[in-house]
Design an enzyme around this catalytic site. Structure first.
Site, PDB file in Angstrom:
ATOM      1  N   GLY A 177       0.823  -1.206   0.000  1.00 40.74           N
ATOM      2  CA  GLY A 177       0.000   0.000   0.000  1.00 40.74           C
ATOM      3  C   GLY A 177       0.853   1.249   0.000  1.00 40.74           C
ATOM      4  O   GLY A 177       2.083   1.198   0.126  1.00 40.74           O
ATOM      5  N   GLU A 178       0.179   2.384  -0.143  1.00 42.12           N
ATOM      6  CA  GLU A 178       0.865   3.674  -0.162  1.00 42.12           C
ATOM      7  C   GLU A 178      -0.058   4.740   0.397  1.00 42.12           C
ATOM      8  O   GLU A 178      -1.271   4.690   0.222  1.00 42.12           O
ATOM      9  CB  GLU A 178       1.274   4.037  -1.594  1.00 42.12           C
ATOM     10  CG  GLU A 178       2.081   5.320  -1.696  1.00 42.12           C
ATOM     11  CD  GLU A 178       2.676   5.538  -3.079  1.00 42.12           C
ATOM     12  OE1 GLU A 178       2.704   6.697  -3.522  1.00 42.12           O
ATOM     13  OE2 GLU A 178       3.101   4.546  -3.701  1.00 42.12           O
ATOM     14  N   THR A 201       0.036   9.083   2.344  1.00 39.42           N
ATOM     15  CA  THR A 201       0.774  10.346   2.430  1.00 39.42           C
ATOM     16  C   THR A 201       2.059  10.170   3.246  1.00 39.42           C
ATOM     17  O   THR A 201       3.029  10.878   3.033  1.00 39.42           O
ATOM     18  CB  THR A 201      -0.096  11.430   3.081  1.00 39.42           C
ATOM     19  OG1 THR A 201      -0.552  10.957   4.356  1.00 39.42           O
ATOM     20  CG2 THR A 201      -1.288  11.761   2.214  1.00 39.42           C
ATOM     21  N   PHE A 202       2.077   9.217   4.175  1.00 37.72           N
ATOM     22  CA  PHE A 202       3.223   8.986   5.056  1.00 37.72           C
ATOM     23  C   PHE A 202       4.378   8.301   4.339  1.00 37.72           C
ATOM     24  O   PHE A 202       5.536   8.479   4.689  1.00 37.72           O
ATOM     25  CB  PHE A 202       2.789   8.120   6.235  1.00 37.72           C
ATOM     26  CG  PHE A 202       2.248   6.784   5.807  1.00 37.72           C
ATOM     27  CD1 PHE A 202       3.097   5.708   5.585  1.00 37.72           C
ATOM     28  CD2 PHE A 202       0.886   6.608   5.615  1.00 37.72           C
ATOM     29  CE1 PHE A 202       2.587   4.488   5.168  1.00 37.72           C
ATOM     30  CE2 PHE A 202       0.378   5.380   5.211  1.00 37.72           C
ATOM     31  CZ  PHE A 202       1.234   4.327   4.980  1.00 37.72           C
ATOM     32  N   ASP A 207      -7.501   9.836  14.200  1.00 37.32           N
ATOM     33  CA  ASP A 207      -7.632   9.572  12.758  1.00 37.32           C
ATOM     34  C   ASP A 207      -8.280   8.217  12.516  1.00 37.32           C
ATOM     35  O   ASP A 207      -7.801   7.418  11.702  1.00 37.32           O
ATOM     36  CB  ASP A 207      -6.274   9.658  12.063  1.00 37.32           C
ATOM     37  CG  ASP A 207      -6.411   9.800  10.543  1.00 37.32           C
ATOM     38  OD1 ASP A 207      -7.499  10.212  10.077  1.00 37.32           O
ATOM     39  OD2 ASP A 207      -5.450   9.484   9.830  1.00 37.32           O
TER      40      ASP A 207
END
Length: 403
Positions: free
Chosen positions: A83-84, A86-87, A201
């Protein structure tokens, strides 16, 4: 003399093995070549050398650049990209030392993300230290700084609840399954709140199924008399992840938190926030699992507040009067400036599409499940002081009476 020579040979042999372990290892099951038959029918496995990948520049956004099959330090071999965000990126790797699969969060080499990652490591270590085995929080295995990237090693888990909904074309989940997810999510958040930590979050993307296995069950018949099939997780076990935005209750809470769709009204109004902001997010998540889509699909504050009023009734005047300067523009004489302040007719239509919470839920859950609607109303109270705590929510009749 013979004894001394024998001891020296053993010592030399041990030193050789130690040196060899620094650069060689038996190939793990995911990467083993065909086994060769040795003496007495025993299989002999090829050895794999731990070669460090060439140094490369990060991409323009600070992501670590890699190739499948490379090593991430001599201990971990990269198998796939999971996965990908913003972090950074999450990589599936083989842990040569522990001999199992792991997920490694490789954080972007940008200062603010590195600092958030350090916070997350501290939170994860705190959670692990106090865990008695039922926190439903992801377990940290290791962490290291590699070529200016903070890398956090986790147990390998299944897909997120968001990914699961996406794969099933955003089909609503059965209320009994939502109950099991809700119970575990509340237990994990109650555990965090007991430690005076606020996640800030919570969203379906940050809740992972423990297993990737699914079952296929028949659904309703179509007009053409063909039976539809739906997929459900084989196990309802979940774990909470992503603690990079976690805050302590003694910090300054004036800044904006939470992903838009799950953001509590007190955050939007600039009234400060605390533990109840997590409870609002949980309410939004449970509605989404029940409906198959996010409750508040918006990217603009005034429209977001209008959607809240459409679903839950008018905002309390004592909250609108205390709205900070940035939020004052959304009101006129302490009432929401809607639809007059709408940015477009599309925005007005988006709000009108919504209905009262009870009506939205009743389309997917039979009326006998009224305890579920009651729980949602208790989690989605506008006034944060009136919302249920996580411990209180676990005592709600929804979890005691499955009928």
């Amino acid at each position: 003399m013979v004894g001394i020579e024998a001891e020296e040979k053993v010592e030399q042999s041990q030193q050789t093995r130690k040196r060899r372990r620094l650069t060689w290892d038996v190939a793990p099951s995911a990467e083993q070549p065909e086994a060769e038959e040795g003496e007495n029918g025993r299989k002999r496995w090829a050895l794999v050398r731990h070669v460090s990948p060439p140094r490369r520049d990060d991409d323009p956004e600070g992501h670590y650049v890699f190739s499948i099959g490379e090593n991430l330090t001599p201990r971990y071999k990269i198998l796939s990209r999971m996965g990908e965000g913003t972090f950074g990126r999450v990589l599936e790797c083989w842990d040569r030392e522990a001999r199992n699969y792991v997920a490694i969060k490789v954080v972007r080499s940008i200062h603010k993300y590195r600092e958030a990652a350090k916070i997350e490591v501290n939170v994860l270590q705190c959670l692990a230290k106090n865990d008695r085995g039922n926190s439903h929080c992801v377990q940290i295995r290791n962490w290291f700084d590699y070529r200016n990237h903070i890398c956090i090693v986790f147990e390998k888990l299944g897909p997120s609840l968001y990914d699961f909904l996406k794969r099933t074309k955003y089909c609503a989940l059965p209320v009994d399954l939502v109950r099991e997810f809700a119970r575990q999510l509340l237990e994990s958040v109650a555990y965090m709140h007991d430690l005076r930590l606020i996640h800030t979050d919570l969203k379906p993307e940050n809740i992972l199924l423990v297993s990737s296995d699914f079952i296929k069950i028949p659904g309703c018949k179509t007009i053409s008399d063909e039976t539809n099939f739906r997929f459900l997780p084989k196990s309802s076990a979940i774990k909470l992840i992503d603690f990079g935005s976690t805050a302590s209750d003694n910090q300054n809470h004036s800044y904006i938190v939470s992903t838009r769709h799950y953001r509590a009204p007190e955050v939007i109004l600039g009234l400060g926030w605390s533990f109840p902001c997590d409870m609002w997010s949980i309410g939004c998540i449970l509605v989404e699992l029940c409906l198959g889509e996010a409750l508040f699909q918006t990217h603009e504050n005034l429209e977001h507040l209008a959607m809240m009023e459409r679903v839950l009734g008018p905002l309390p005047e004592h909250m609108t009067r205390r709205a900070n300067r940035g939020a004052e523009k959304y009101f006129k004489r302490s009432r929401l400036n809607w639809p007059e302040g709408a940015v477009s007719r599309e925005s007005i239509r988006a709000v009108k599409k919504l209905d009262r919470l009870k009506n939205l839920i009743s389309r997917h859950v039979e009326f006998s499940k009224s305890s579920f609607v009651d729980l949602l109303h208790a989690l989605l109270k506008f006034d944060p002081s009136e919302r249920l705590s996580a411990r209180q929510a676990l005592d709600h009749p929804f979890f005691k009476d499955p009928t």
